[in-house]
Design a protein around this motif. Structure first.
Motif, PDB file in Angstrom:
ATOM      1  N   VAL A  37      42.187 -59.068   4.486  1.00 61.27           N
ATOM      2  CA  VAL A  37      41.642 -60.362   4.896  1.00 61.27           C
ATOM      3  C   VAL A  37      40.678 -60.223   6.064  1.00 61.27           C
ATOM      4  O   VAL A  37      39.530 -60.662   6.003  1.00 61.27           O
ATOM      5  N   GLN A  38      41.117 -59.613   7.169  1.00 69.83           N
ATOM      6  CA  GLN A  38      40.260 -59.524   8.331  1.00 69.83           C
ATOM      7  C   GLN A  38      39.052 -58.618   8.113  1.00 69.83           C
ATOM      8  O   GLN A  38      37.987 -58.830   8.674  1.00 69.83           O
ATOM      9  N   THR A  39      39.207 -57.612   7.263  1.00 68.13           N
ATOM     10  CA  THR A  39      38.131 -56.648   7.052  1.00 68.13           C
ATOM     11  C   THR A  39      37.073 -57.155   6.074  1.00 68.13           C
ATOM     12  O   THR A  39      35.870 -56.961   6.292  1.00 68.13           O
ATOM     13  N   PHE A  40      37.507 -57.814   5.003  1.00 66.78           N
ATOM     14  CA  PHE A  40      36.576 -58.152   3.930  1.00 66.78           C
ATOM     15  C   PHE A  40      36.403 -59.654   3.689  1.00 66.78           C
ATOM     16  O   PHE A  40      35.616 -60.036   2.811  1.00 66.78           O
ATOM     17  N   MET A  41      37.100 -60.515   4.444  1.00 73.69           N
ATOM     18  CA  MET A  41      37.041 -61.938   4.144  1.00 73.69           C
ATOM     19  C   MET A  41      35.638 -62.520   4.316  1.00 73.69           C
ATOM     20  O   MET A  41      35.200 -63.356   3.522  1.00 73.69           O
ATOM     21  N   VAL A  42      34.917 -62.091   5.347  1.00 74.55           N
ATOM     22  CA  VAL A  42      33.563 -62.623   5.548  1.00 74.55           C
ATOM     23  C   VAL A  42      32.683 -62.278   4.346  1.00 74.55           C
ATOM     24  O   VAL A  42      31.978 -63.143   3.795  1.00 74.55           O
ATOM     25  N   LEU A  43      32.711 -61.007   3.908  1.00 71.86           N
ATOM     26  CA  LEU A  43      31.915 -60.607   2.753  1.00 71.86           C
ATOM     27  C   LEU A  43      32.357 -61.351   1.496  1.00 71.86           C
ATOM     28  O   LEU A  43      31.515 -61.770   0.680  1.00 71.86           O
ATOM     29  N   TYR A  44      33.651 -61.528   1.339  1.00 79.15           N
ATOM     30  CA  TYR A  44      34.188 -62.233   0.169  1.00 79.15           C
ATOM     31  C   TYR A  44      33.680 -63.672   0.124  1.00 79.15           C
ATOM     32  O   TYR A  44      33.230 -64.154  -0.929  1.00 79.15           O
ATOM     33  N   LEU A  45      33.728 -64.351   1.262  1.00 79.18           N
ATOM     34  CA  LEU A  45      33.331 -65.759   1.286  1.00 79.18           C
ATOM     35  C   LEU A  45      31.820 -65.917   1.114  1.00 79.18           C
ATOM     36  O   LEU A  45      31.370 -66.871   0.466  1.00 79.18           O
ATOM     37  N   VAL A  46      31.043 -65.023   1.697  1.00 75.24           N
ATOM     38  CA  VAL A  46      29.591 -65.076   1.482  1.00 75.24           C
ATOM     39  C   VAL A  46      29.278 -64.863   0.001  1.00 75.24           C
ATOM     40  O   VAL A  46      28.417 -65.547  -0.579  1.00 75.24           O
ATOM     41  N   PHE A  47      29.994 -63.941  -0.641  1.00 67.35           N
ATOM     42  CA  PHE A  47      29.817 -63.717  -2.081  1.00 67.35           C
ATOM     43  C   PHE A  47      30.152 -64.970  -2.879  1.00 67.35           C
ATOM     44  O   PHE A  47      29.506 -65.263  -3.893  1.00 67.35           O
ATOM     45  N   ARG A  48      31.160 -65.722  -2.390  1.00 71.49           N
ATOM     46  CA  ARG A  48      31.563 -66.945  -3.094  1.00 71.49           C
ATOM     47  C   ARG A  48      30.697 -68.148  -2.736  1.00 71.49           C
ATOM     48  O   ARG A  48      30.991 -69.258  -3.172  1.00 71.49           O
ATOM     49  N   GLY A  49      29.658 -67.970  -1.926  1.00 69.13           N
ATOM     50  CA  GLY A  49      28.708 -69.041  -1.676  1.00 69.13           C
ATOM     51  C   GLY A  49      28.812 -69.730  -0.331  1.00 69.13           C
ATOM     52  O   GLY A  49      28.084 -70.699  -0.071  1.00 69.13           O
ATOM     53  N   PHE A  50      29.687 -69.257   0.552  1.00 67.86           N
ATOM     54  CA  PHE A  50      29.809 -69.835   1.885  1.00 67.86           C
ATOM     55  C   PHE A  50      28.721 -69.274   2.788  1.00 67.86           C
ATOM     56  O   PHE A  50      28.244 -68.148   2.594  1.00 67.86           O
ATOM     57  N   SER A  51      28.333 -70.045   3.804  1.00 70.68           N
ATOM     58  CA  SER A  51      27.409 -69.539   4.811  1.00 70.68           C
ATOM     59  C   SER A  51      28.153 -68.601   5.760  1.00 70.68           C
ATOM     60  O   SER A  51      29.399 -68.610   5.811  1.00 70.68           O
ATOM     61  N   ALA A  52      27.397 -67.831   6.532  1.00 72.35           N
ATOM     62  CA  ALA A  52      28.019 -66.923   7.494  1.00 72.35           C
ATOM     63  C   ALA A  52      28.816 -67.713   8.532  1.00 72.35           C
ATOM     64  O   ALA A  52      29.898 -67.286   8.956  1.00 72.35           O
ATOM     65  N   GLY A  53      28.288 -68.868   8.949  1.00 66.77           N
ATOM     66  CA  GLY A  53      29.004 -69.697   9.925  1.00 66.77           C
ATOM     67  C   GLY A  53      30.319 -70.209   9.380  1.00 66.77           C
ATOM     68  O   GLY A  53      31.336 -70.227  10.080  1.00 66.77           O
ATOM     69  N   GLN A  54      30.317 -70.656   8.121  1.00 65.81           N
ATOM     70  CA  GLN A  54      31.558 -71.132   7.503  1.00 65.81           C
ATOM     71  C   GLN A  54      32.568 -69.992   7.353  1.00 65.81           C
ATOM     72  O   GLN A  54      33.772 -70.184   7.563  1.00 65.81           O
ATOM     73  N   ALA A  55      32.073 -68.814   6.994  1.00 69.67           N
ATOM     74  CA  ALA A  55      32.968 -67.657   6.891  1.00 69.67           C
ATOM     75  C   ALA A  55      33.572 -67.332   8.248  1.00 69.67           C
ATOM     76  O   ALA A  55      34.748 -66.966   8.343  1.00 69.67           O
ATOM     77  N   GLY A  56      32.770 -67.476   9.315  1.00 71.31           N
ATOM     78  CA  GLY A  56      33.286 -67.247  10.660  1.00 71.31           C
ATOM     79  C   GLY A  56      34.388 -68.219  11.029  1.00 71.31           C
ATOM     80  O   GLY A  56      35.396 -67.846  11.656  1.00 71.31           O
ATOM     81  N   ILE A  57      34.214 -69.483  10.648  1.00 73.65           N
ATOM     82  CA  ILE A  57      35.256 -70.489  10.911  1.00 73.65           C
ATOM     83  C   ILE A  57      36.545 -70.119  10.175  1.00 73.65           C
ATOM     84  O   ILE A  57      37.650 -70.210  10.721  1.00 73.65           O
TER      85      ILE A  57
END
Length: 404
Positions: A37-57
């Motif tokens: 989760v902590q390692t790949f969640m940002v990349l996962y969420l960006v792949f699913r269409g979230f912005s970087a800011g939303q992934a950070g939240i």
């Protein structure tokens, strides 16, 4: 000192490590293999269409849950015991992680953040229980080496998990979450079958309340110095994964250099920590904690003197990692030395503080890099000295008062 009083060597301790401890460490390794989760969640969420800011939240919500989980885990240990806490935490983690993909769609940020907060809480609440059980099952003379073994299990899992993740991503990004859930579920099953149902001593019936243990902790000024050292030290530690890649990129080094630094650090930790710990256990705890924290500070300060040299970066990384190996096992074992009625809450306070530092570290690192550039390493070096002083004040045993 007689021969029997000398600290045992690594092989001797490994041979006499109780079977339940081996099972506990095996479960920690299995669970860490799926800790994506902590390692790949940002990349996962960006792949699913979230912005970087939303992934950070979303990842911030997980971090908040992790801090709360450290506190909740200590309370659960006293109420239902370590094994039941591990089982409850892992079943809860598996259930939440399995459904996270359902919320990983743009427009569902709020339920996604809530799910990740619960995932962080459940996933991290097992750690105080694992620490309590390890401290109870390992002989007192081997306790620090036992915590070193746990750290190696965590580091080995962290080193292997990206390889597992790389294969899963090729098939389906959702498999990251489902594999993470599966490893948590497997750890829960292993805990039920292999770990003893050890009960933790609670406060005296005359107290009858949990406030007694917390009041003891709040009034323990020395322990607050220890927690300050943990908080500062964990913030410094994170810069190895936040400010260091920013430095490497800014200096025009190839991206493989950062991978080489990570591999070097993992190899040194896995291969050397037990041997270093076997030697360090001959020192008083406050000496190991202080010396190791100073060495950490020197390592990160050295990044500021590297002058763009790739070799210097690797050498400073090795110095930094040696500092971690000197102070880490001793500091992680220290809260387990407190009396049984309050031990779990001291451990949970330590785990929550460490988690808080890991959550604040990225914010500190990015802000310091933007404001100071390469000066962030001088700041981290100075903070390392502050952390070392806090460790010395927090872990030095009070001198006995002279008789009247």
């Amino acid at each position: 000192m007689t021969t029997t009083e000398k600290p045992a060597g690594v092989l001797a301790v490994l041979r006499r490590t109780p079977t339940p401890v081996r099972s506990l460490l095996g479960g920690v390794l299995v669970n860490q293999l799926g800790a994506f989760v902590q390692t790949f969640m940002v990349l996962y969420l960006v792949f699913r269409g979230f912005s970087a800011g939303q992934a950070g939240i979303a990842i911030a919500a997980y971090s908040v849950g992790s801090v709360l989980g450290g506190l909740a885990g200590g309370e659960l240990v006293h109420r239902i015991g370590p094994r039941a806490t591990i089982v409850t935490a892992m079943f809860g983690s598996a259930a939440v992680l399995a459904v996270v993909p359902l919320f990983a769609r743009p427009g569902m940020l709020v339920p996604l953040a809530a799910a990740l907060l619960l995932a962080g809480l459940a996933t991290q609440s097992y750690r105080p229980a694992a620490a309590v059980l390890l401290s109870e099952l390992m002989p007192g003379t081997d306790r620090v080496l036992g915590f070193s073994m746990m750290r190696i299990a965590l580091n080995l899992g962290a080193a292997l998990s990206p390889l597992v993740a790389a294969g899963l991503i090729l098939l389906d990004w959702n498999l990251l979450l489902w594999f993470d859930a599966a490893t948590a579920l497997l750890y829960a099953v292993l805990a039920i079958r292999l770990l003893p149902d050890h009960r933790v001593e609670r406060e005296a019936p005359a107290e009858g309340r949990t406030r007694g243990a917390y009041a003891t902790l709040v009034r323990d000024g020395r322990f607050w110095f220890f927690l300050a050292s943990v908080l500062i030290g964990s913030v410094i530690y994170v810069q190895y994964t936040v400010a260091l890649p920013l430095k490497i990129s800014a200096e025009g080094h190839p991206t493989w250099l950062y991978s080489a630094v990570l591999v070097t650090a993992s190899a040194v930790l896995i291969l050397c920590e037990l041997k270093i710990t076997a030697y360090v256990t001959r020192w008083p705890g406050h000496v190991a904690a202080t010396a190791g924290t100073v060495l950490m500070g020197l390592g990160v300060a050295g990044f500021g003197l590297s002058g763009g040299s790739a070799v210097a970066l690797v050498v400073c990384t090795v110095v930094f990692v040696f500092g971690i190996m000197v102070n880490g096992p001793t500091m992680f074992a220290y809260p387990s030395t407190f009396p049984a009625p309050v031990k779990a809450r001291y451990i949970s306070a330590h785990q929550a503080t460490f988690g808080l530092g890991m959550a604040l570290g990225p914010l500190f690192g990015v802000a310091a890099w933007v404001a100071l550039g390469n000066g962030v390493w001088w700041l981290c070096g100075a903070l390392g000295l502050v952390a070392a002083l806090c460790a010395l004040l927090g872990m030095t045993a009070p001198r006995p008062r002279p008789a009247a």
